[in-house]
Design a protein around this motif. Structure first.
Motif, PDB file in Angstrom:
ATOM      1  N   ALA A  57     -58.511  22.302 -15.149  1.00 35.19           N
ATOM      2  CA  ALA A  57     -57.695  21.447 -14.294  1.00 35.19           C
ATOM      3  C   ALA A  57     -56.227  21.653 -14.598  1.00 35.19           C
ATOM      4  CB  ALA A  57     -58.076  19.980 -14.494  1.00 35.19           C
ATOM      5  N   VAL A  58     -55.410  21.511 -13.563  1.00 32.14           N
ATOM      6  CA  VAL A  58     -53.956  21.574 -13.694  1.00 32.14           C
ATOM      7  C   VAL A  58     -53.396  20.264 -13.162  1.00 32.14           C
ATOM      8  CG1 VAL A  58     -51.840  22.774 -13.050  1.00 32.14           C
ATOM      9  CG2 VAL A  58     -53.947  24.075 -13.382  1.00 32.14           C
ATOM     10  N   PHE A  59     -52.666  19.554 -14.010  1.00 32.55           N
ATOM     11  CA  PHE A  59     -52.049  18.288 -13.626  1.00 32.55           C
ATOM     12  C   PHE A  59     -50.539  18.498 -13.527  1.00 32.55           C
ATOM     13  CE2 PHE A  59     -55.866  17.250 -16.036  1.00 32.55           C
ATOM     14  CZ  PHE A  59     -56.524  16.400 -15.164  1.00 32.55           C
ATOM     15  N   THR A  60     -49.971  18.126 -12.402  1.00 35.31           N
ATOM     16  CA  THR A  60     -48.529  18.238 -12.178  1.00 35.31           C
ATOM     17  C   THR A  60     -47.966  16.831 -12.020  1.00 35.31           C
ATOM     18  OG1 THR A  60     -48.864  20.334 -11.047  1.00 35.31           O
ATOM     19  CG2 THR A  60     -46.716  19.288 -10.794  1.00 35.31           C
ATOM     20  N   THR A  61     -47.045  16.479 -12.874  1.00 36.45           N
ATOM     21  CA  THR A  61     -46.505  15.117 -12.867  1.00 36.45           C
ATOM     22  C   THR A  61     -45.140  15.084 -12.180  1.00 36.45           C
ATOM     23  OG1 THR A  61     -45.246  15.274 -14.937  1.00 36.45           O
ATOM     24  CG2 THR A  61     -47.607  14.829 -15.110  1.00 36.45           C
ATOM     25  N   GLY A  62     -44.713  13.862 -11.886  1.00 32.52           N
ATOM     26  CA  GLY A  62     -43.359  13.677 -11.397  1.00 32.52           C
ATOM     27  C   GLY A  62     -42.368  13.744 -12.547  1.00 32.52           C
ATOM     28  N   LYS A  63     -41.122  13.457 -12.253  1.00 34.98           N
ATOM     29  CA  LYS A  63     -40.084  13.520 -13.269  1.00 34.98           C
ATOM     30  C   LYS A  63     -40.356  12.511 -14.377  1.00 34.98           C
ATOM     31  CE  LYS A  63     -35.064  13.465 -13.799  1.00 34.98           C
ATOM     32  NZ  LYS A  63     -33.755  13.287 -13.104  1.00 34.98           N
ATOM     33  N   GLU A 103     -65.494  14.938 -12.687  1.00 40.62           N
ATOM     34  CA  GLU A 103     -65.619  13.590 -13.238  1.00 40.62           C
ATOM     35  C   GLU A 103     -64.682  13.398 -14.426  1.00 40.62           C
ATOM     36  OE1 GLU A 103     -69.643  12.814 -14.191  1.00 40.62           O
ATOM     37  OE2 GLU A 103     -70.358  12.951 -12.107  1.00 40.62           O
ATOM     38  N   LYS A 104     -64.663  14.365 -15.302  1.00 44.17           N
ATOM     39  CA  LYS A 104     -63.796  14.244 -16.471  1.00 44.17           C
ATOM     40  C   LYS A 104     -62.335  14.355 -16.082  1.00 44.17           C
ATOM     41  CE  LYS A 104     -63.632  15.632 -21.284  1.00 44.17           C
ATOM     42  NZ  LYS A 104     -64.196  16.510 -22.339  1.00 44.17           N
ATOM     43  N   SER A 105     -62.062  15.086 -14.980  1.00 46.07           N
ATOM     44  CA  SER A 105     -60.689  15.231 -14.515  1.00 46.07           C
ATOM     45  C   SER A 105     -60.113  13.884 -14.086  1.00 46.07           C
ATOM     46  CB  SER A 105     -60.640  16.213 -13.343  1.00 46.07           C
ATOM     47  OG  SER A 105     -59.376  16.209 -12.742  1.00 46.07           O
ATOM     48  N   ASP A 106     -60.930  13.084 -13.392  1.00 48.09           N
ATOM     49  CA  ASP A 106     -60.451  11.769 -12.942  1.00 48.09           C
ATOM     50  C   ASP A 106     -60.130  10.864 -14.133  1.00 48.09           C
ATOM     51  OD1 ASP A 106     -60.739  12.571 -10.339  1.00 48.09           O
ATOM     52  OD2 ASP A 106     -62.773  11.738 -10.130  1.00 48.09           O
ATOM     53  N   ALA A 107     -60.986  10.874 -15.135  1.00 48.93           N
ATOM     54  CA  ALA A 107     -60.760  10.035 -16.316  1.00 48.93           C
ATOM     55  C   ALA A 107     -59.527  10.515 -17.090  1.00 48.93           C
ATOM     56  CB  ALA A 107     -61.988  10.063 -17.215  1.00 48.93           C
ATOM     57  N   THR A 108     -59.362  11.823 -17.184  1.00 49.12           N
ATOM     58  CA  THR A 108     -58.201  12.366 -17.892  1.00 49.12           C
ATOM     59  C   THR A 108     -56.915  12.039 -17.143  1.00 49.12           C
ATOM     60  OG1 THR A 108     -59.546  14.187 -18.742  1.00 49.12           O
ATOM     61  CG2 THR A 108     -57.166  14.476 -18.791  1.00 49.12           C
ATOM     62  N   LYS A 109     -56.959  12.096 -15.830  1.00 52.22           N
ATOM     63  CA  LYS A 109     -55.779  11.790 -15.021  1.00 52.22           C
ATOM     64  C   LYS A 109     -55.351  10.341 -15.227  1.00 52.22           C
ATOM     65  CE  LYS A 109     -54.221  11.741 -10.202  1.00 52.22           C
ATOM     66  NZ  LYS A 109     -54.610  12.046  -8.789  1.00 52.22           N
ATOM     67  N   GLU A 111     -55.969   8.477 -17.855  1.00 57.75           N
ATOM     68  CA  GLU A 111     -55.477   8.323 -19.221  1.00 57.75           C
ATOM     69  C   GLU A 111     -54.059   8.887 -19.356  1.00 57.75           C
ATOM     70  OE1 GLU A 111     -55.858   6.979 -23.125  1.00 57.75           O
ATOM     71  OE2 GLU A 111     -57.223   6.700 -21.428  1.00 57.75           O
ATOM     72  N   LEU A 112     -53.804  10.043 -18.694  1.00 57.52           N
ATOM     73  CA  LEU A 112     -52.460  10.636 -18.731  1.00 57.52           C
ATOM     74  C   LEU A 112     -51.435   9.715 -18.075  1.00 57.52           C
ATOM     75  CD1 LEU A 112     -53.102  14.409 -17.898  1.00 57.52           C
ATOM     76  CD2 LEU A 112     -52.161  13.470 -20.024  1.00 57.52           C
ATOM     77  N   ALA A 113     -51.800   9.113 -16.938  1.00 54.40           N
ATOM     78  CA  ALA A 113     -50.879   8.206 -16.251  1.00 54.40           C
ATOM     79  C   ALA A 113     -50.505   7.029 -17.136  1.00 54.40           C
ATOM     80  CB  ALA A 113     -51.519   7.714 -14.951  1.00 54.40           C
ATOM     81  N   LYS A 114     -51.490   6.531 -17.900  1.00 53.73           N
ATOM     82  CA  LYS A 114     -51.213   5.419 -18.796  1.00 53.73           C
ATOM     83  C   LYS A 114     -50.285   5.844 -19.941  1.00 53.73           C
ATOM     84  CE  LYS A 114     -53.614   2.149 -21.813  1.00 53.73           C
ATOM     85  NZ  LYS A 114     -54.946   1.707 -22.345  1.00 53.73           N
ATOM     86  N   ASP A 115     -50.555   7.023 -20.538  1.00 51.84           N
ATOM     87  CA  ASP A 115     -49.742   7.485 -21.666  1.00 51.84           C
ATOM     88  C   ASP A 115     -48.325   7.876 -21.226  1.00 51.84           C
ATOM     89  OD1 ASP A 115     -51.802   7.148 -23.489  1.00 51.84           O
ATOM     90  OD2 ASP A 115     -52.580   9.187 -23.196  1.00 51.84           O
ATOM     91  N   LEU A 116     -48.218   8.466 -20.030  1.00 52.98           N
ATOM     92  CA  LEU A 116     -46.911   8.904 -19.543  1.00 52.98           C
ATOM     93  C   LEU A 116     -46.143   7.783 -18.844  1.00 52.98           C
ATOM     94  CD1 LEU A 116     -47.944  12.404 -18.111  1.00 52.98           C
ATOM     95  CD2 LEU A 116     -46.811  11.927 -20.298  1.00 52.98           C
ATOM     96  N   ASN A 117     -46.799   6.610 -18.725  1.00 51.78           N
ATOM     97  CA  ASN A 117     -46.158   5.438 -18.116  1.00 51.78           C
ATOM     98  C   ASN A 117     -45.749   5.721 -16.663  1.00 51.78           C
ATOM     99  OD1 ASN A 117     -45.217   2.804 -18.033  1.00 51.78           O
ATOM    100  ND2 ASN A 117     -43.180   3.329 -18.855  1.00 51.78           N
ATOM    101  N   MET A 118     -46.746   6.205 -15.889  1.00 54.06           N
ATOM    102  CA  MET A 118     -46.523   6.442 -14.462  1.00 54.06           C
ATOM    103  C   MET A 118     -47.824   6.187 -13.714  1.00 54.06           C
ATOM    104  SD  MET A 118     -46.352  10.621 -14.315  1.00 54.06           S
ATOM    105  CE  MET A 118     -44.816  10.654 -15.209  1.00 54.06           C
ATOM    106  N   THR A 120     -51.042   6.851 -11.148  1.00 55.79           N
ATOM    107  CA  THR A 120     -51.929   7.999 -10.945  1.00 55.79           C
ATOM    108  C   THR A 120     -51.556   8.776  -9.685  1.00 55.79           C
ATOM    109  OG1 THR A 120     -53.490   6.532  -9.801  1.00 55.79           O
ATOM    110  CG2 THR A 120     -53.851   6.903 -12.162  1.00 55.79           C
ATOM    111  N   GLU A 121     -50.927   8.095  -8.704  1.00 58.52           N
ATOM    112  CA  GLU A 121     -50.532   8.781  -7.478  1.00 58.52           C
ATOM    113  C   GLU A 121     -49.413   9.798  -7.708  1.00 58.52           C
ATOM    114  OE1 GLU A 121     -50.967   5.577  -7.770  1.00 58.52           O
ATOM    115  OE2 GLU A 121     -52.698   5.211  -6.450  1.00 58.52           O
TER     116      GLU A 121
END
Length: 369
Positions: A57-63, A103-109, A111-118, A120-121
């Motif tokens: 998976a590749v996750f691209t975040t905002g600023k 399935e694991k991608s959704d859970a990781t996404k 968790e990343l949103a929570k850690d990065l304080n942003m 999920t959208e």
């Protein structure tokens, strides 16, 4: 004319030369040593295949203000796998995690949103399945194999099978060294890497064909003369195109070095590393192989032919005869007659003013009336 241009002209005319073919065992030894090092690197460390080949998976975040190191820690903890994080020019992050399903991608996404304080959208996720990665890898190998076959067929038709074989060995040499460097450095292998490999193979082949074309032209009717062996003419072909090969290699390496060291190093554009490292190493290896491997190997193969063996024997015999004639006047005994001295002088030129015929030895010739 510049010094380099003058040097190239003198090399092309054969006024000066370096014995590349005569020292071919040294070049073979260097290449074998480098190749063994590359193979050991591949066997011990292996290639760091990207998610395009392994799936993931590749996750691209905002600023975000989160650093790359922090993001790697968050992503590894959320996914349970090592993550590769790159800073984008937009201020966002590109997080790659291999071996991940939907399935694991959704859970990781989440968790990343929570850690990065942003939210999920604000994180975009792209998945690459393992079967897709295997398909990409197979297509890459198929493309490489087709390229090699076409190269051998073309060179065998345009030149001869010995040149085709030498070019194939040089190409395998370049691929092995480049992939070995990738394994030792640990750069990720992506489709950009494959593109870079195919590009440098074309460049290496181009440089080799230039030398082969010169060699083919100069060896027409080679058996009708007794001045040069095949190796002599092969060496002359390398020297004649040497400065040209150096110039084209340097000109090609400079922009690639800019991509690798400035774009990938200082600017942190990781995607540039995928293609620039393969280009940089491959261009250097291709220039080396076209000069030190391909043409000397052709000379080795040609010198095994019966007619080339016979030519070499005639050339060496003629050179030995000429050397003996050059030394003959210096070792000639004074008891020899004038007729022997005149015969020797006709070969290497007179060493003194000859005496007039009929006059005694040591008497001045006087003026002719």
């Amino acid at each position: 004319m510049s010094k380099l241009g003058n040097l190239g002209a003198r090399l092309h005319r054969g006024e000066i030369s370096y014995d590349f073919v005569g020292k071919r065992k040294i070049w073979y030894g260097i290449s074998i040593l480098i190749t063994i090092t590359a193979i050991v690197g591949l066997a011990v460390r292996g290639l760091n295949m990207g998610i395009d080949f392994r799936g993931g998976a590749v996750f691209t975040t905002g600023k975000t203000s989160v650093s790359v190191t922090q993001a790697e820690t968050y992503a590894s903890r959320a996914a349970g796998h090592d993550a590769v994080v790159q800073k984008l020019g937009t201020g966002g992050l590109r997080i790659q995690i291999a071996g991940m399903d939907t399935e694991k991608s959704d859970a990781t996404k989440a968790e990343l949103a929570k850690d990065l304080n942003m939210s999920t959208e604000s994180i975009a996720a792209d998945l690459v399945g393992p079967s897709w990665g295997d398909q990409i890898a197979n297509k890459a190998w198929e493309g490489l194999g087709i390229f090699m076959v076409l190269v051998v067929i073309y060179l065998a038709i345009a030149f001869e099978w010995r040149m085709a074989l030498a070019a194939l060995v040089a190409l395998i040499h370049d691929i092995t060294i480049t992939t070995g460097i990738y394994a030792l450095v640990g750069f990720e292998v992506t489709p950009g890497t494959v593109i870079g490999l195919l590009t440098i193979l074309g460049y290496s082949l181009y440089d080799t064909v230039v030398v082969f074309d010169s060699l083919k032209e100069q060896t027409k009717d080679i058996t009708k003369q007794t001045r040069f062996t095949y190796s002599d003419i092969a060496n002359r072909s390398i020297n004649g195109t040497l400065v040209r090969s150096i110039n084209t290699t340097i000109v090609a390496l400079l922009p690639v070095a800019g991509l690798l060291f400035i774009g990938g190093g200082f600017l942190g554009a990781g995607t540039l590393n995928d293609i620039s490292l393969s280009l940089f190493v491959g261009l250097a290896a291709g220039a080396y192989s076209s000069i030190f491997i391909a043409t000397p190997l052709v000379a080795d193969l040609k010198e095994r032919e019966p007619q080339m063996k016979a030519l070499k024997k005639r050339v060496l015999a003629k050179r030995a005869q000429a050397a003996a004639q050059d030394e003959q006047p210096e070792t000639m005994d004074d008891d020899y007659g004038d007729e022997h001295e005149d015969a020797a002088a006709a070969v290497v030129g007179p060493r003194h003013q000859p005496a007039s015929r009929g006059r005694g030895r040591g008497r001045p010739s006087g003026k002719r009336r």
